[in-house]
Motif scaffolding. Structure first.
Motif, PDB file in Angstrom:
ATOM      1  N   VAL A 192      -8.597   2.942  -9.059  1.00  7.54           N
ATOM      2  CA  VAL A 192      -7.691   2.492 -10.757  1.00  7.54           C
ATOM      3  C   VAL A 192      -7.589   3.432 -11.436  1.00  7.54           C
ATOM      4  CG1 VAL A 192      -9.258   0.955 -12.532  1.00  7.54           C
ATOM      5  CG2 VAL A 192      -9.282   0.255 -10.234  1.00  7.54           C
ATOM      6  N   ILE A 193      -6.832   3.181 -12.642  1.00  7.31           N
ATOM      7  CA  ILE A 193      -5.979   4.013 -13.439  1.00  7.31           C
ATOM      8  C   ILE A 193      -6.345   3.775 -14.163  1.00  7.31           C
ATOM      9  CG2 ILE A 193      -4.205   5.500 -14.250  1.00  7.31           C
ATOM     10  CD1 ILE A 193      -2.846   5.400 -11.383  1.00  7.31           C
ATOM     11  N   SER A 194      -6.828   4.224 -15.485  1.00  7.92           N
ATOM     12  CA  SER A 194      -7.539   4.150 -16.841  1.00  7.92           C
ATOM     13  C   SER A 194      -6.829   5.464 -17.539  1.00  7.92           C
ATOM     14  CB  SER A 194      -8.243   3.429 -16.727  1.00  7.92           C
ATOM     15  OG  SER A 194      -8.952   2.640 -18.460  1.00  7.92           O
ATOM     16  N   PRO A 195      -7.509   4.719 -18.841  1.00  6.36           N
ATOM     17  CA  PRO A 195      -6.738   5.978 -20.298  1.00  6.36           C
ATOM     18  C   PRO A 195      -7.689   6.136 -20.678  1.00  6.36           C
ATOM     19  CG  PRO A 195      -5.984   3.464 -21.237  1.00  6.36           C
ATOM     20  CD  PRO A 195      -6.368   3.454 -19.211  1.00  6.36           C
ATOM     21  N   ARG A 196      -9.785   5.158 -20.486  1.00  3.27           N
ATOM     22  CA  ARG A 196     -10.811   4.662 -20.487  1.00  3.27           C
ATOM     23  C   ARG A 196     -11.243   5.872 -19.954  1.00  3.27           C
ATOM     24  NH1 ARG A 196     -12.853  -0.664 -22.718  1.00  3.27           N
ATOM     25  NH2 ARG A 196     -14.710   0.824 -22.891  1.00  3.27           N
ATOM     26  N   ALA A 197     -12.378   6.398 -20.851  1.00  3.72           N
ATOM     27  CA  ALA A 197     -13.270   7.062 -19.791  1.00  3.72           C
ATOM     28  C   ALA A 197     -14.658   7.117 -19.315  1.00  3.72           C
ATOM     29  CB  ALA A 197     -13.777   8.586 -21.035  1.00  3.72           C
ATOM     30  N   LYS A 203       0.851  -1.334   0.087  1.00  2.00           N
ATOM     31  CA  LYS A 203       0.287   0.171  -0.603  1.00  2.00           C
ATOM     32  C   LYS A 203       0.708   0.945   0.054  1.00  2.00           C
ATOM     33  CE  LYS A 203      -4.113   0.163   1.855  1.00  2.00           C
ATOM     34  NZ  LYS A 203      -4.721  -0.296   1.156  1.00  2.00           N
ATOM     35  N   PHE A 204       2.128   1.154   1.083  1.00  2.00           N
ATOM     36  CA  PHE A 204       2.945   2.204   1.003  1.00  2.00           C
ATOM     37  C   PHE A 204       3.666   2.939  -0.062  1.00  2.00           C
ATOM     38  CE2 PHE A 204       6.563   4.714   2.104  1.00  2.00           C
ATOM     39  CZ  PHE A 204       6.276   5.873   2.512  1.00  2.00           C
ATOM     40  N   VAL A 205       3.888   1.576  -0.985  1.00  2.00           N
ATOM     41  CA  VAL A 205       4.987   1.913  -2.074  1.00  2.00           C
ATOM     42  C   VAL A 205       3.851   1.719  -3.754  1.00  2.00           C
ATOM     43  CG1 VAL A 205       7.603   1.438  -3.756  1.00  2.00           C
ATOM     44  CG2 VAL A 205       6.891   1.241  -0.913  1.00  2.00           C
ATOM     45  N   SER A 206       3.782   0.081  -3.308  1.00  2.00           N
ATOM     46  CA  SER A 206       2.810   0.362  -4.719  1.00  2.00           C
ATOM     47  C   SER A 206       1.179   1.150  -4.663  1.00  2.00           C
ATOM     48  CB  SER A 206       2.421  -1.019  -4.887  1.00  2.00           C
ATOM     49  OG  SER A 206       3.669  -1.855  -5.237  1.00  2.00           O
ATOM     50  N   LYS A 207       0.945   1.340  -3.848  1.00  2.00           N
ATOM     51  CA  LYS A 207      -0.267   2.057  -3.798  1.00  2.00           C
ATOM     52  C   LYS A 207      -1.731   0.830  -4.123  1.00  2.00           C
ATOM     53  CE  LYS A 207       0.542   6.389  -2.580  1.00  2.00           C
ATOM     54  NZ  LYS A 207       1.272   6.778  -1.826  1.00  2.00           N
ATOM     55  N   ALA A 208      -1.260  -0.353  -3.950  1.00  2.00           N
ATOM     56  CA  ALA A 208      -2.009  -1.618  -4.151  1.00  2.00           C
ATOM     57  C   ALA A 208      -3.687  -1.425  -4.041  1.00  2.00           C
ATOM     58  CB  ALA A 208      -0.899  -2.462  -4.202  1.00  2.00           C
ATOM     59  N   ASN A 209      -3.980  -1.873  -4.380  1.00  2.00           N
ATOM     60  CA  ASN A 209      -5.474  -2.528  -3.877  1.00  2.00           C
ATOM     61  C   ASN A 209      -5.254  -3.700  -3.161  1.00  2.00           C
ATOM     62  OD1 ASN A 209      -7.395  -0.487  -4.727  1.00  2.00           O
ATOM     63  ND2 ASN A 209      -6.376  -0.663  -6.575  1.00  2.00           N
ATOM     64  N   PRO A 235      -3.500   0.588  -8.577  1.00  2.00           N
ATOM     65  CA  PRO A 235      -4.019   0.924  -9.137  1.00  2.00           C
ATOM     66  C   PRO A 235      -3.955   0.925 -11.022  1.00  2.00           C
ATOM     67  CG  PRO A 235      -3.342   2.086  -7.106  1.00  2.00           C
ATOM     68  CD  PRO A 235      -2.910   1.023  -7.734  1.00  2.00           C
ATOM     69  N   ASP A 236      -2.701   1.281 -11.520  1.00  2.00           N
ATOM     70  CA  ASP A 236      -2.230   0.909 -13.111  1.00  2.00           C
ATOM     71  C   ASP A 236      -2.170  -0.377 -13.828  1.00  2.00           C
ATOM     72  OD1 ASP A 236      -0.384  -0.019 -11.605  1.00  2.00           O
ATOM     73  OD2 ASP A 236       1.205   0.484 -12.871  1.00  2.00           O
TER      74      ASP A 236
END
Length: 344
Positions: free
Chosen positions: A326-331, A239-245, A286-287
């Motif tokens: 979540v990080i995504s290029p889709r809208a 969570k701290f480094v990767s910001k993981a879920n 997230p990515d």
């Protein structure tokens, strides 16, 4: 300079800042000490510098004992340079004088540098891009220029170890990016070992050869930036480094079945730490998620928040009783139904 930290502890009254640390740092290595405020990283740095003495254990440099609970070599005899969070420049000295001062005052400055002082000062100033500002006073410099002076002053006597305590935290975002490159350039040109303390994951990942993640006075994980980011060993590092879920579910050997999945969806997790397999979780950055529309295969979810970031969107997605970033290029729109999947 190689460093060996053996069973080192540090207490301030009843508070134990460091708890039996064991760590080896290789000569010429760029090591980042990463962690939140209060984790003990600055205390460790101050002990390497000689400003603090261990309560237990010992510190060796190049195989020589430099500190224990009953013995400590003073900072001026350790052949180290230090860059502080604040620039700590002297208002009565110009840029060149800042660089010249440690050459003359440090006992461990090599003779060839003392004998060619002016040439060395010019070379150091050129290294950090300050040749044209040698006569400037501190009040005539920008923040980035002041930090370059602090770095030049630290490397001037050719230290075997350069200690940096959150040196970029007072600079703006764009300037921090520029200074990262400057510090990397200095490291390549000098070959000096660097121990760099930061709470900024981006700095550590971008610059270091190795990252030491600390929490509550202990080492959570040590490894290359790729190891730390891609293969975290604990929830804290994930969570701290990767910001993981931390997706909840169950493991069947190397395959994970998310609790929020409507069907027997399985994710392969051969490189996931044994710790997560024992706790029934799967760390997903997230990515790393692939976000699709409601008709695609995957975990069904709903958009509960969205932030546009130029080339990508940052979403909060609710699925079953969990909520993930979540990080995504889709809208997608607020309250729109979506699916979440991992690339095969």
């Amino acid at each position: 300079m190689s460093i060996a930290i053996k069973e080192v502890t540090k207490s301030f009254g009843s508070f134990q800042a460091l708890k039996a640390l064991n760590l080896t740092l290789a000569s010429g290595e760029f090591t980042a000490i990463l962690g939140p405020s209060g984790c003990g990283k600055t205390t460790l740095l101050r002990m390497l510098a000689g400003f603090e003495q261990p309560s237990g254990g010992e510190i060796q440099m190049n195989g020589k004992l430099v500190a224990s609970s009953s013995f400590a070599i003073p900072p001026e005899r350790r052949r180290i340079g230090m860059v502080f969070q604040a620039f700590a420049l002297w208002p009565h000295m110009n840029v060149a004088e800042h660089v010249r001062f440690p050459i003359r005052s440090h006992r461990e400055t090599p003779a060839h540098i003392r004998d060619n002082e002016q040439e060395h000062v010019e070379r150091v100033l050129a290294m950090v891009g300050l040749s044209k500002l040698a006569a400037r006073m501190p009040h005539e410099l920008s923040g980035g220029q002041k930090q370059r002076v602090a770095i030049a002053r630290a490397i001037a006597p050719s230290p075997s170890l350069l200690l940096m305590d959150e040196p970029l935290s007072s600079l703006d975002a764009m300037l921090r990016m520029d200074m990262r490159r400057e510090i990397q350039s200095v490291h390549r040109q000098t070959g000096t070992a660097i121990v760099y303390v930061t709470h900024d994951q981006g700095e550590a990942l971008a610059m270091a050869d190795r990252i030491i993640v600390m929490k509550d006075g202990e080492i959570e994980q040590a490894g290359t930036p790729q190891d730390i980011y891609l293969r975290p060993n604990t929830e804290f590092v994930a969570k701290f480094v990767s910001k993981a879920n931390l997706v909840q579910g169950r493991w069947e050997q190397n395959h994970f079945i998310p609790r929020a999945a409507a069907s027997e969806l399985k994710w392969y997790g051969g490189e996931v730490s044994t710790h997560f397999k024992q706790t029934g979780a799967y760390p997903v950055r997230p990515d790393q998620f692939v976000l699709g529309d409601a008709l695609e295969e995957g975990i069904k979810g709903e958009v509960v928040n969205v932030q546009f970031q130029g080339k990508e969107f940052h979403y909060d997605i609710r699925a079953d009783k969990e909520q993930w970033e979540v990080i995504s290029p889709r809208a997608f729109r607020m309250n729109e139904h979506v699916t979440l999947a991992l690339p095969v």
